[in-house]
Design a protein around this motif. Structure first.
Motif, PDB file in Angstrom:
ATOM      1  N   TYR A 269       0.795  -1.229   0.000  1.00  0.00           N
ATOM      2  CA  TYR A 269       0.000   0.000   0.000  1.00  0.00           C
ATOM      3  C   TYR A 269       0.833   1.287   0.000  1.00  0.00           C
ATOM      4  O   TYR A 269       0.337   2.336  -0.393  1.00  0.00           O
ATOM      5  CB  TYR A 269      -0.938   0.007   1.210  1.00  0.00           C
ATOM      6  N   HIS A 270       2.112   1.202   0.462  1.00  0.00           N
ATOM      7  CA  HIS A 270       2.932   2.410   0.508  1.00  0.00           C
ATOM      8  C   HIS A 270       4.178   2.336  -0.375  1.00  0.00           C
ATOM      9  O   HIS A 270       4.912   3.324  -0.464  1.00  0.00           O
ATOM     10  CB  HIS A 270       3.360   2.703   1.955  1.00  0.00           C
ATOM     11  N   LYS A 271       4.412   1.177  -0.987  1.00  0.00           N
ATOM     12  CA  LYS A 271       5.567   0.988  -1.874  1.00  0.00           C
ATOM     13  C   LYS A 271       6.883   1.317  -1.169  1.00  0.00           C
ATOM     14  O   LYS A 271       7.801   1.916  -1.739  1.00  0.00           O
ATOM     15  CB  LYS A 271       5.429   1.836  -3.146  1.00  0.00           C
ATOM     16  N   THR A 272       6.953   0.931   0.092  1.00  0.00           N
ATOM     17  CA  THR A 272       8.182   1.142   0.864  1.00  0.00           C
ATOM     18  C   THR A 272       8.482  -0.120   1.666  1.00  0.00           C
ATOM     19  O   THR A 272       7.733  -1.095   1.615  1.00  0.00           O
ATOM     20  CB  THR A 272       8.020   2.336   1.837  1.00  0.00           C
TER      21      THR A 272
ATOM     22  N   LYS B 122     -18.306   5.356   1.952  1.00  0.00           N
ATOM     23  CA  LYS B 122     -18.063   4.408   0.861  1.00  0.00           C
ATOM     24  C   LYS B 122     -16.910   4.881  -0.021  1.00  0.00           C
ATOM     25  O   LYS B 122     -16.039   4.087  -0.411  1.00  0.00           O
ATOM     26  CB  LYS B 122     -19.340   4.248   0.037  1.00  0.00           C
ATOM     27  N   GLN B 123     -16.883   6.166  -0.348  1.00  0.00           N
ATOM     28  CA  GLN B 123     -15.805   6.705  -1.174  1.00  0.00           C
ATOM     29  C   GLN B 123     -14.459   6.591  -0.468  1.00  0.00           C
ATOM     30  O   GLN B 123     -13.449   6.228  -1.083  1.00  0.00           O
ATOM     31  CB  GLN B 123     -16.108   8.159  -1.525  1.00  0.00           C
ATOM     32  N   ASP B 124     -14.440   6.892   0.835  1.00  0.00           N
ATOM     33  CA  ASP B 124     -13.189   6.770   1.598  1.00  0.00           C
ATOM     34  C   ASP B 124     -12.732   5.317   1.669  1.00  0.00           C
ATOM     35  O   ASP B 124     -11.527   5.032   1.595  1.00  0.00           O
ATOM     36  CB  ASP B 124     -13.380   7.316   3.014  1.00  0.00           C
ATOM     37  N   LEU B 125     -13.688   4.419   1.813  1.00  0.00           N
ATOM     38  CA  LEU B 125     -13.357   2.995   1.881  1.00  0.00           C
ATOM     39  C   LEU B 125     -12.763   2.509   0.571  1.00  0.00           C
ATOM     40  O   LEU B 125     -11.814   1.712   0.561  1.00  0.00           O
ATOM     41  CB  LEU B 125     -14.623   2.199   2.217  1.00  0.00           C
ATOM     42  N   ALA B 126     -13.312   2.998  -0.551  1.00  0.00           N
ATOM     43  CA  ALA B 126     -12.808   2.575  -1.857  1.00  0.00           C
ATOM     44  C   ALA B 126     -11.457   3.215  -2.171  1.00  0.00           C
ATOM     45  O   ALA B 126     -10.611   2.598  -2.834  1.00  0.00           O
ATOM     46  CB  ALA B 126     -13.827   2.941  -2.938  1.00  0.00           C
ATOM     47  N   LYS B 127     -11.229   4.432  -1.679  1.00  0.00           N
ATOM     48  CA  LYS B 127     -10.016   5.175  -2.031  1.00  0.00           C
ATOM     49  C   LYS B 127      -8.836   4.822  -1.137  1.00  0.00           C
ATOM     50  O   LYS B 127      -7.696   4.731  -1.611  1.00  0.00           O
ATOM     51  CB  LYS B 127     -10.315   6.676  -1.936  1.00  0.00           C
ATOM     52  N   ASN B 128      -9.080   4.615   0.149  1.00  0.00           N
ATOM     53  CA  ASN B 128      -7.989   4.423   1.104  1.00  0.00           C
ATOM     54  C   ASN B 128      -7.710   2.942   1.344  1.00  0.00           C
ATOM     55  O   ASN B 128      -8.602   2.102   1.241  1.00  0.00           O
ATOM     56  CB  ASN B 128      -8.332   5.095   2.435  1.00  0.00           C
ATOM     57  N   PRO B 129      -6.469   2.616   1.685  1.00  0.00           N
ATOM     58  CA  PRO B 129      -6.150   1.214   2.033  1.00  0.00           C
ATOM     59  C   PRO B 129      -6.783   0.849   3.369  1.00  0.00           C
ATOM     60  O   PRO B 129      -7.121   1.718   4.174  1.00  0.00           O
ATOM     61  CB  PRO B 129      -4.622   1.215   2.136  1.00  0.00           C
ATOM     62  N   PRO B 130      -6.956  -0.429   3.639  1.00  0.00           N
ATOM     63  CA  PRO B 130      -7.516  -0.828   4.948  1.00  0.00           C
ATOM     64  C   PRO B 130      -6.579  -0.451   6.081  1.00  0.00           C
ATOM     65  O   PRO B 130      -5.357  -0.370   5.898  1.00  0.00           O
ATOM     66  CB  PRO B 130      -7.674  -2.347   4.811  1.00  0.00           C
TER      67      PRO B 130
END
Length: 566
Positions: A49-52, A195-203
């Motif tokens: 999720y953060h590519k680190t 719903k939008q935040d859930l779809a946009k952000n990682p768990p």
């Protein structure tokens, strides 16, 4: 049929009783295992999720070997757990999105209904204004049951109220409806934003040791040192070691020598659980360990650290086995047993090979007011009766394949009684118990989509067979599972009234799916007709009186029976 079950040992292994040899190495292994799984989970999370993180330029195996100097088998066990947690989070995110969509649909339906009521009240107010000004009453909307005579308004049920007073009441109701719609709209916006935040952000990262235990640190009545010890114990309380079918002992880290269970710890030493026996399925476990190389299956071992009320620490050991029926009757040559599951009873039908109903049974039960354990016990007792019945009849079981998770998230503005019944419907527990019975009793289970089976039973079998709607539904489920399409086609007199395209599809179709559009049309047309009216049958006789034949005229006639208390 194959199911996975976890079976505990027949006793607790107290660390101070000498039943566990080398407990220090075992405790150290469990602690290190949990430290590694938490660190690997965070590394996998950062990579995805953060590519680190450390896994961007090396494999997890190489990183863990360098970090912890442990053998590959423990690395695989830790990776299985950590990657499984991430996979579960992804699946949960999809489920949460679906539940939000279901919630939004329920809110949209409620807003639409309230808007319709507001429009009707506004039109009614305008008609009252016109009447009080000109003396002419204009019907505000179709099927309006409000009428005005002189200065008195007649309401449904022959109730009377002064026109001026009714106008004030209507104005008050309009204000309430506007406020309600505004609140509903605002609530919908909040759910849409979630719903939008859930779809946009990682768990969110999971909290090992449970959120509840973590939040106890803010409780002023809890000592910080005591909380640290309890939270550490909660985070380091379990370990699972998945097996390999290529291993001689079905697991590279755990083996059995005579009656003892031997675990190779991370420090290279062996921990021994003396006199290890399972509470049940001991013979199955013995057979799996003695199987030939080509027939071996993996065996997973689980270890949990607990503390009793006296402060003594003990170990709970369990074994996860893949159970598979040696003989499982899945043949439909002799017919089947079909069941319809409900919140308070099970309807069961015995169906012959040619699709005739031989016998029906109803098994009632009551879950309201019972604890979770009592509910499990009650459902298990009933499903054992179903299992014995299938074994006696030597027939497989056909049941409905349901997903009640989404439907339960659309109950926000539904009928309270129906919502309570839906909440009590323990479909998952029923299914699990039936799978256990399938393994014990040796019968197969076939799950089908139950779409419109209740409608099929209501139209085709209720009056003809003299049975209840639920028994009729179980009969339709069995016929659908056996693929007997010809027995589920609607009555010819109903087919004649269907649209031309649906009639052609019924005529040319060869599978059960071709029946769905016709049954959907019939369901929509006859919605609102009480179920008990189908015992009287569809009134085809009215076509001798009415010139125009249609499905709506049949449905209207059946609805009128309730209006005239026939």
């Amino acid at each position: 049929m194959q199911i996975t079950r976890t079976i505990f040992a027949d006793k607790r292994y107290y660390l101070d009783e000498g039943t566990v040899l080398n407990p220090a190495s075992l405790l150290d292994t469990i602690t290190r295992f949990n430290d590694m799984k938490m660190e690997l989970y965070n590394a996998l999370y950062d990579k995805k999720y953060h590519k680190t993180g450390p896994l961007m330029d090396q494999t997890h195996s190489h990183w863990m070997k360098k970090q912890y100097q442990i053998r590959d088998y423990y690395i695989d066990a830790v990776y299985t757990y950590a990657s499984g947690v991430l996979s579960s989070q992804r699946e949960l995110k999809r489920l949460y999105l679906k539940t939000k969509e279901q919630d939004l649909r329920a809110r949209d339906e409620k807003i639409r209904y309230e808007q319709e009521q507001l429009t009707k009240k506004q039109k009614l107010k305008q008609s009252l204004k016109t009447y009080l000004t000109t003396g002419e009453w204009v019907v505000p909307y179709p099927n309006c049951q409000v009428a005005v005579h002189g200065e008195v308004v007649t309401l449904p049920g022959k109730k009377y109220i002064p026109a001026v007073q009714y106008e004030r009441q209507t104005e008050a109701m309009i204000r309430k409806l506007k406020t309600r719609i505004a609140l509903l709209t605002e609530g919908r916006k909040r759910v849409e934003k979630k719903k939008q935040d859930l779809a946009k952000n990682p768990p969110r990262r999971i909290v090992f040791g449970t959120k509840k235990k973590f939040k106890e640190k803010d409780d002023p009545s809890v000592s910080t040192e005591e909380w640290k010890l309890a939270f550490f114990a909660s985070r380091h309380a379990s370990m699972s070691l998945p097996g390999r079918h290529t291993s001689k002992h079905c697991n590279f880290l755990v083996s059995r020598l005579e009656n003892d269970l031997i675990l190779i710890c991370m420090d290279g030493k062996e921990a021994v659980l003396k006199d290890f026996h399972l509470a049940r399925y001991q013979e199955v476990w013995d057979a799996m360990l003695a199987a030939k190389p080509a027939e071996r299956k993996s065996i997973c071992y689980n270890f949990q650290l607990r503390t009793d009320r006296n402060g003594r620490r003990y170990l709970l050991a369990s074994v996860s086995l893949n159970l598979e029926n040696r003989y499982c009757n899945e043949s439909l040559e002799d017919g089947c047993i079909a069941i319809d599951l409900n919140y308070d009873h099970i309807a069961m039908s015995d169906i012959s090979a040619d699709g005739e109903r031989l016998e029906s049974k109803v098994l009632p039960f009551r879950l309201e007011g019972k604890t979770n354990g009592q509910i499990t016990e009650e459902i298990g007792r009933l499903m054992s009766k179903v299992g014995r019945y299938c074994r006696e009849k030597k027939k497989p079981l056909i049941m409905e394949d349901l997903d009640t998770t989404l439907s339960k998230n659309g109950m926000r503005y539904g009928n309270k009684c129906r919502n309570r019944r839906a909440s009590m419907f323990a479909y998952r527990k029923m299914t699990t118990c039936l799978e256990n019975q399938s393994y014990k009793q040796g019968f197969g289970i076939l799950k089908i989509d139950p779409a419109y089976t209740s409608q099929m039973g209501k139209f085709l079998f209720m009056k003809k067979e003299g049975i209840s709607i639920h028994v009729a539904a179980s009969y339709a489920i069995g016929l659908k599972g056996m693929g007997m399409r010809e027995k589920l086609i609607p009555d010819d007199r109903l087919v004649e009234l269907l649209p031309k395209k649906m009639k052609e599809e019924l005529k040319n179709g060869t599978d059960i799916k071709s029946l769905i559009p016709a049954w959907k049309k019939l369901t929509e047309t006859f919605r609102g007709v009480k179920t008990n009216r189908f015992y009287q049958g569809v009134p085809y006789g009215i076509f001798h009186i009415k010139k125009r034949k249609s499905l709506k005229s049949l449905a209207s006639e059946m609805k009128s029976w309730d209006a005239c208390n026939c």
